[in-house]
Design a protein around this motif. Sequence first.
Motif, PDB file in Angstrom:
ATOM      1  N   LEU A 165      37.962  44.699  40.632  1.00 18.17           N
ATOM      2  CA  LEU A 165      38.624  43.233  40.886  1.00 18.17           C
ATOM      3  C   LEU A 165      39.092  43.027  42.568  1.00 18.17           C
ATOM      4  O   LEU A 165      38.687  42.197  43.221  1.00 18.17           O
ATOM      5  CB  LEU A 165      39.779  42.962  40.162  1.00 18.17           C
ATOM      6  CG  LEU A 165      39.306  42.571  38.735  1.00 18.17           C
ATOM      7  CD1 LEU A 165      40.618  42.259  37.911  1.00 18.17           C
ATOM      8  CD2 LEU A 165      38.561  41.246  38.668  1.00 18.17           C
ATOM      9  N   SER A 166      39.414  44.344  43.054  1.00 23.55           N
ATOM     10  CA  SER A 166      40.033  44.416  44.264  1.00 23.55           C
ATOM     11  C   SER A 166      38.985  44.427  45.300  1.00 23.55           C
ATOM     12  O   SER A 166      38.853  43.613  46.278  1.00 23.55           O
ATOM     13  CB  SER A 166      40.930  45.736  44.383  1.00 23.55           C
ATOM     14  OG  SER A 166      41.098  46.141  45.947  1.00 23.55           O
ATOM     15  N   ALA A 200      37.375  40.867  45.430  1.00 28.12           N
ATOM     16  CA  ALA A 200      38.305  39.825  46.224  1.00 28.12           C
ATOM     17  C   ALA A 200      37.992  40.323  47.563  1.00 28.12           C
ATOM     18  O   ALA A 200      38.130  39.359  48.516  1.00 28.12           O
ATOM     19  CB  ALA A 200      39.791  39.919  45.792  1.00 28.12           C
ATOM     20  N   ARG A 223      40.619  47.034  37.793  1.00 28.60           N
ATOM     21  CA  ARG A 223      41.543  46.726  38.859  1.00 28.60           C
ATOM     22  C   ARG A 223      40.815  47.172  40.355  1.00 28.60           C
ATOM     23  O   ARG A 223      40.996  46.228  41.295  1.00 28.60           O
ATOM     24  CB  ARG A 223      42.972  47.153  38.926  1.00 28.60           C
ATOM     25  CG  ARG A 223      43.837  46.746  37.740  1.00 28.60           C
ATOM     26  CD  ARG A 223      45.375  46.926  37.938  1.00 28.60           C
ATOM     27  NE  ARG A 223      45.900  46.518  36.669  1.00 28.60           N
ATOM     28  CZ  ARG A 223      46.171  45.143  36.423  1.00 28.60           C
ATOM     29  NH1 ARG A 223      45.902  44.432  37.155  1.00 28.60           N
ATOM     30  NH2 ARG A 223      47.058  45.011  35.335  1.00 28.60           N
ATOM     31  N   GLN A 244      34.718  38.933  48.730  1.00 29.44           N
ATOM     32  CA  GLN A 244      34.605  37.399  48.923  1.00 29.44           C
ATOM     33  C   GLN A 244      35.340  36.979  50.095  1.00 29.44           C
ATOM     34  O   GLN A 244      34.962  35.885  50.748  1.00 29.44           O
ATOM     35  CB  GLN A 244      35.381  36.698  47.600  1.00 29.44           C
ATOM     36  CG  GLN A 244      34.490  36.654  46.450  1.00 29.44           C
ATOM     37  CD  GLN A 244      35.187  36.169  45.203  1.00 29.44           C
ATOM     38  OE1 GLN A 244      36.328  36.013  45.419  1.00 29.44           O
ATOM     39  NE2 GLN A 244      34.462  36.283  44.120  1.00 29.44           N
ATOM     40  N   ALA A 275      36.930  41.759  31.621  1.00 26.37           N
ATOM     41  CA  ALA A 275      37.783  41.023  32.395  1.00 26.37           C
ATOM     42  C   ALA A 275      37.240  40.752  33.388  1.00 26.37           C
ATOM     43  O   ALA A 275      36.661  41.738  34.052  1.00 26.37           O
ATOM     44  CB  ALA A 275      39.186  42.061  32.409  1.00 26.37           C
ATOM     45  N   ARG A 276      37.298  39.572  33.894  1.00 28.01           N
ATOM     46  CA  ARG A 276      36.840  39.132  35.162  1.00 28.01           C
ATOM     47  C   ARG A 276      37.876  39.001  36.114  1.00 28.01           C
ATOM     48  O   ARG A 276      37.684  38.625  37.516  1.00 28.01           O
ATOM     49  CB  ARG A 276      35.642  38.018  35.080  1.00 28.01           C
ATOM     50  CG  ARG A 276      34.565  38.410  34.579  1.00 28.01           C
ATOM     51  CD  ARG A 276      33.838  37.304  34.183  1.00 28.01           C
ATOM     52  NE  ARG A 276      32.483  37.725  33.573  1.00 28.01           N
ATOM     53  CZ  ARG A 276      32.378  37.542  32.178  1.00 28.01           C
ATOM     54  NH1 ARG A 276      33.309  37.305  31.618  1.00 28.01           N
ATOM     55  NH2 ARG A 276      31.065  37.855  31.888  1.00 28.01           N
ATOM     56  N   THR A 277      39.281  38.595  35.725  1.00 26.70           N
ATOM     57  CA  THR A 277      40.689  38.259  36.311  1.00 26.70           C
ATOM     58  C   THR A 277      41.760  39.264  36.025  1.00 26.70           C
ATOM     59  O   THR A 277      41.465  39.715  35.137  1.00 26.70           O
ATOM     60  CB  THR A 277      40.955  36.898  36.413  1.00 26.70           C
ATOM     61  OG1 THR A 277      41.223  36.587  35.083  1.00 26.70           O
ATOM     62  CG2 THR A 277      39.860  35.871  36.744  1.00 26.70           C
ATOM     63  N   GLU A 278      42.642  39.278  36.940  1.00 29.65           N
ATOM     64  CA  GLU A 278      43.644  39.723  36.387  1.00 29.65           C
ATOM     65  C   GLU A 278      44.673  39.158  35.235  1.00 29.65           C
ATOM     66  O   GLU A 278      44.790  39.947  34.235  1.00 29.65           O
ATOM     67  CB  GLU A 278      44.979  39.739  37.478  1.00 29.65           C
ATOM     68  CG  GLU A 278      44.527  40.291  38.867  1.00 29.65           C
ATOM     69  CD  GLU A 278      44.695  41.945  38.852  1.00 29.65           C
ATOM     70  OE1 GLU A 278      45.486  42.351  38.076  1.00 29.65           O
ATOM     71  OE2 GLU A 278      43.976  42.489  39.503  1.00 29.65           O
ATOM     72  N   ALA A 279      44.369  37.977  34.916  1.00 26.31           N
ATOM     73  CA  ALA A 279      45.162  37.494  33.623  1.00 26.31           C
ATOM     74  C   ALA A 279      44.077  37.832  32.583  1.00 26.31           C
ATOM     75  O   ALA A 279      44.515  38.276  31.323  1.00 26.31           O
ATOM     76  CB  ALA A 279      44.917  35.937  33.999  1.00 26.31           C
ATOM     77  N   GLU A 280      42.704  37.799  32.708  1.00 27.32           N
ATOM     78  CA  GLU A 280      41.799  38.144  31.565  1.00 27.32           C
ATOM     79  C   GLU A 280      42.197  39.795  31.439  1.00 27.32           C
ATOM     80  O   GLU A 280      41.998  40.107  30.117  1.00 27.32           O
ATOM     81  CB  GLU A 280      40.563  38.143  31.998  1.00 27.32           C
ATOM     82  CG  GLU A 280      40.098  36.669  31.595  1.00 27.32           C
ATOM     83  CD  GLU A 280      38.507  36.362  32.320  1.00 27.32           C
ATOM     84  OE1 GLU A 280      37.799  37.532  32.565  1.00 27.32           O
ATOM     85  OE2 GLU A 280      38.281  35.236  32.033  1.00 27.32           O
TER      86      GLU A 280
END
Length: 169
Positions: free
Chosen positions: A142-143, A146, A139, A149, A43-48
């Motif tokens: 990903l946080s 983000a 999560r 970035q 998973a690279r995004t929340e949706a994935e």
Amino acid sequence: MLARILDILLIACAAFTVALILWKVLELYLPGLLGRVRLEARARTEAELDEVLEHAERGLPLLATIAATAPFVGLAATVLHIMHALQMLDGSSVEASILAGPIATALHSTLLGLASAVPAAGAYNLFARRLQLAENRVRRALSRAAASQQAPRVTAVARIVAAEDGVAP
């Protein structure tokens, strides 16, 4: 007759439980054997992440259902076997040794129900915890990604604001 059907159902349930547990162990703990990457790496995004978790959670509700219902099916079979044993006593002089077989079969039914339920409950809890830990790790990653970035943008905005105010950043 119904008691024997329930016994066969319990044996099938126990075998299915073992197969389901082995499948989930391979999927969640040993994905390399299935030619897959770890859950956290997919998973690279929340949706994935949501898609990966939905896929990984397959089979868990079935384990929970087996854990909740198998003892009751075993109990039902036990009651039916005991009833059969008591019917043998119906007005005749039956020795205790003759009742030993049906009572042993009744206890066997209880054991079959527990043999399905206990591993299913334990496996469900272990697998649910594994999925929760994986979700938390992804999560957090990903946080952090983000935030990292956004950090260059914040620095650039701070420089622009500082230049406009005539202050060195």
